[in-house]
Design a protein around this motif. Structure first.
Motif: not given
Length: 259
Positions: A7-17, A23-25, A231-232
């Motif tokens: 998984v490389r630099d994955v983001s998902v947005r729901f409107g402004g959220l 996330v990369t793993l 991812l922390i």
């Protein structure tokens, strides 16, 4: 080591959220990987990205060396990704065996002409499918409950049946969304046995979301931690248990303890 999932630099947005944020793993072949984090951290959303329920706003997902970022959920199942759900989704009015049969890829592709012209061949094929499903029920300890209605099973057994149904799709990666939820300590011991059998004997990789830290620490080869979609931390169980960022995310202060 071979990477089954990247998984490389994955983001998902729901409107402004922003539910998942860059996330990369990786998941290595043969490891049990657990995904943990406080409520609302984005864990189930991440599962939905891997299984194709959601498409990422940014980033890429590679499985078995192939980019599956835009692949539909049904295609991912055929390609070897299966999952269970946080809320049990069995068909209660069907028997234990029937719940497995409906997930088997060879159970729903029988053609009319071969059935009429070659009935013995088709009957043999059906017997093989049933035997395969019965073997899966044996793996999860439900071989004596084949004809029970799914709704009559104790809660812990229903969760094991969901795992067997996922296995019926012949996956190479199995995602388990809170498989131990609602289970007592004895049932979680059985769950641990089942998961280890899946990875060690069936050569299926497992990715887990779970809140029970004692279970997570005991079953995981490696753990990744999400907080507010990011991812922390990632590492071995002992490393995660003493990681200051993880302690802060869960408790705000103090020490991170097993439940």
């Amino acid at each position: 080591m071979e990477k089954v999932l990247q998984v490389r630099d994955v983001s998902v947005r729901f409107g402004g959220l922003v539910a998942v944020d860059q996330v990369t793993l990786d998941q290595e072949k043969g490891e049990i990987l657990s995904l943990i984090g406080p409520n609302g951290a984005g864990k189930t959303t991440f599962f939905n990205l891997i299984t194709g329920v959601y498409k990422p706003t940014d980033g890429t997902i590679v499985f078995k060396g192939q980019d599956i970022t835009t692949m539909k959920a049904a295609e991912r199942t055929r390609f070897g990704i299966a999952r269970t759900f946080q809320n049990i989704r069995l068909i209660g009015s069907m028997t234990v065996l029937e719940n497995i049969l409906i997930a088997h890829p060879d159970c729903n592709n029988e053609k009319l002409v071969p059935s009429v012209l070659f009935p013995r061949k088709q009957q043999k094929k059906r017997r093989v499918i049933i035997e395969q499903c019965e073997e899966l029920l044996k793996i999860v300890g439900l071989e004596d409950m084949t004809n029970e209605l799914a709704l009559n099973l104790p809660y812990g057994k229903q969760r094991l049946l969901e795992i067997a149904r996922g296995l019926a799709t012949n996956p190479q990666l199995l995602l388990l969304d809170e498989p131990g939820a609602g289970m007592n300590s004895f049932e979680k011991e059985e769950l641990t046995r089942v998961i280890r059998h899946i990875t060690e004997k069936m050569d299926i990789d497992v990715l887990i979301i779970e809140h029970d830290m004692k279970f997570v620490m005991g079953i995981s080869d490696r753990i990744v931690v999400l907080d507010h979609g990011s991812l922390i931390a990632e590492g071995k169980p002992a490393e995660i248990q003493t990681n200051p960022k993880v302690i802060e995310a869960y408790l705000g202060s103090g020490t991170f303890e097993e439940e």
